[in-house]
Design a protein around this motif. Structure first.
Motif, PDB file in Angstrom:
ATOM      1  N   MET A   1       0.825  -1.197   0.000  1.00 54.14           N
ATOM      2  CA  MET A   1       0.000   0.000   0.000  1.00 54.14           C
ATOM      3  C   MET A   1       0.869   1.261   0.000  1.00 54.14           C
ATOM      4  SD  MET A   1      -3.157  -1.066  -0.024  1.00 54.14           S
ATOM      5  CE  MET A   1      -4.074   0.363   0.414  1.00 54.14           C
ATOM      6  N   THR A   2       1.955   1.213   0.739  1.00 52.65           N
ATOM      7  CA  THR A   2       2.793   2.410   0.844  1.00 52.65           C
ATOM      8  C   THR A   2       3.500   2.736  -0.469  1.00 52.65           C
ATOM      9  OG1 THR A   2       4.630   1.102   1.714  1.00 52.65           O
ATOM     10  CG2 THR A   2       3.170   2.146   3.315  1.00 52.65           C
TER      11      THR A   2
ATOM     12  N   ILE B   1     -14.840 -14.210   3.183  1.00 51.74           N
ATOM     13  CA  ILE B   1     -13.673 -13.354   3.002  1.00 51.74           C
ATOM     14  C   ILE B   1     -14.065 -11.947   2.559  1.00 51.74           C
ATOM     15  CG2 ILE B   1     -11.613 -13.027   1.558  1.00 51.74           C
ATOM     16  CD1 ILE B   1     -11.153 -16.036   1.748  1.00 51.74           C
ATOM     17  N   ILE B   2     -15.149 -11.839   1.773  1.00 51.57           N
ATOM     18  CA  ILE B   2     -15.526 -10.517   1.267  1.00 51.57           C
ATOM     19  C   ILE B   2     -16.536  -9.783   2.152  1.00 51.57           C
ATOM     20  CG2 ILE B   2     -14.978 -11.096  -1.118  1.00 51.57           C
ATOM     21  CD1 ILE B   2     -18.014 -11.308  -1.624  1.00 51.57           C
TER      22      ILE B   2
ATOM     23  N   TYR C   1     -18.670  -2.603   4.322  1.00 52.11           N
ATOM     24  CA  TYR C   1     -18.160  -1.244   4.113  1.00 52.11           C
ATOM     25  C   TYR C   1     -18.927  -0.548   2.987  1.00 52.11           C
ATOM     26  CZ  TYR C   1     -14.955   2.556   3.042  1.00 52.11           C
ATOM     27  OH  TYR C   1     -14.421   3.799   2.789  1.00 52.11           O
ATOM     28  N   VAL C   2     -19.155  -1.231   1.890  1.00 52.94           N
ATOM     29  CA  VAL C   2     -19.883  -0.639   0.757  1.00 52.94           C
ATOM     30  C   VAL C   2     -21.324  -0.336   1.162  1.00 52.94           C
ATOM     31  CG1 VAL C   2     -20.759  -1.093  -1.569  1.00 52.94           C
ATOM     32  CG2 VAL C   2     -18.407  -1.689  -0.996  1.00 52.94           C
TER      33      VAL C   2
ATOM     34  N   ILE D   1      -8.294   6.218   2.855  1.00 49.89           N
ATOM     35  CA  ILE D   1      -8.826   5.187   1.964  1.00 49.89           C
ATOM     36  C   ILE D   1      -8.787   3.842   2.672  1.00 49.89           C
ATOM     37  CG2 ILE D   1      -8.508   3.963  -0.216  1.00 49.89           C
ATOM     38  CD1 ILE D   1      -7.240   6.533  -1.332  1.00 49.89           C
ATOM     39  N   LYS D   2      -9.951   3.281   2.857  1.00 50.13           N
ATOM     40  CA  LYS D   2     -10.051   1.958   3.486  1.00 50.13           C
ATOM     41  C   LYS D   2      -9.526   0.924   2.495  1.00 50.13           C
ATOM     42  CE  LYS D   2     -12.481  -0.731   6.550  1.00 50.13           C
ATOM     43  NZ  LYS D   2     -11.804  -1.027   7.785  1.00 50.13           N
ATOM     44  N   HIS D   3      -8.756  -0.012   2.988  1.00 54.71           N
ATOM     45  CA  HIS D   3      -8.233  -1.050   2.107  1.00 54.71           C
ATOM     46  C   HIS D   3      -8.534  -2.429   2.688  1.00 54.71           C
ATOM     47  CE1 HIS D   3      -5.017   0.207   4.849  1.00 54.71           C
ATOM     48  NE2 HIS D   3      -4.651  -1.052   4.861  1.00 54.71           N
TER      49      HIS D   3
END
Length: 80
Positions: free
Chosen positions: A1-2, A69-70, A76-77, A13-15
């Protein structure tokens, strides 16, 4: 991510990490060859635990995908 996001983006930003698997049965010749080369390279340098885990995970097909897993992504969505 970085490597892809700056500090502010990382905060805002949520990841999600959503692993799926690896399926040699549907891979083309070139992809299979590259994966075998990667496995051989890891065999030569199995020093770190991460290398051993990676080596074992690319030796054969596997599927760890699924609705569980999702779930965090779906929740979140839905929160919007």
């Amino acid at each position: 991510m970085t490597n892809n996001l700056n500090e502010e983006e990382l905060k805002n930003i949520k990841h999600f990490y959503i692993p799926a698997g690896l399926k040699y049965e549907i891979m083309g010749f070139l992809d299979k060859t590259m994966m075998k080369m990667a496995s051989k390279m890891l065999e030569k340098r199995t020093i770190k635990k991460e290398d051993i885990v990676m080596q074992n995970s690319i030796k054969k097909s596997y599927d760890i995908s699924g609705k569980e897993i999702i779930k965090p992504l779906i929740e979140y969505v839905k929160s919007f």
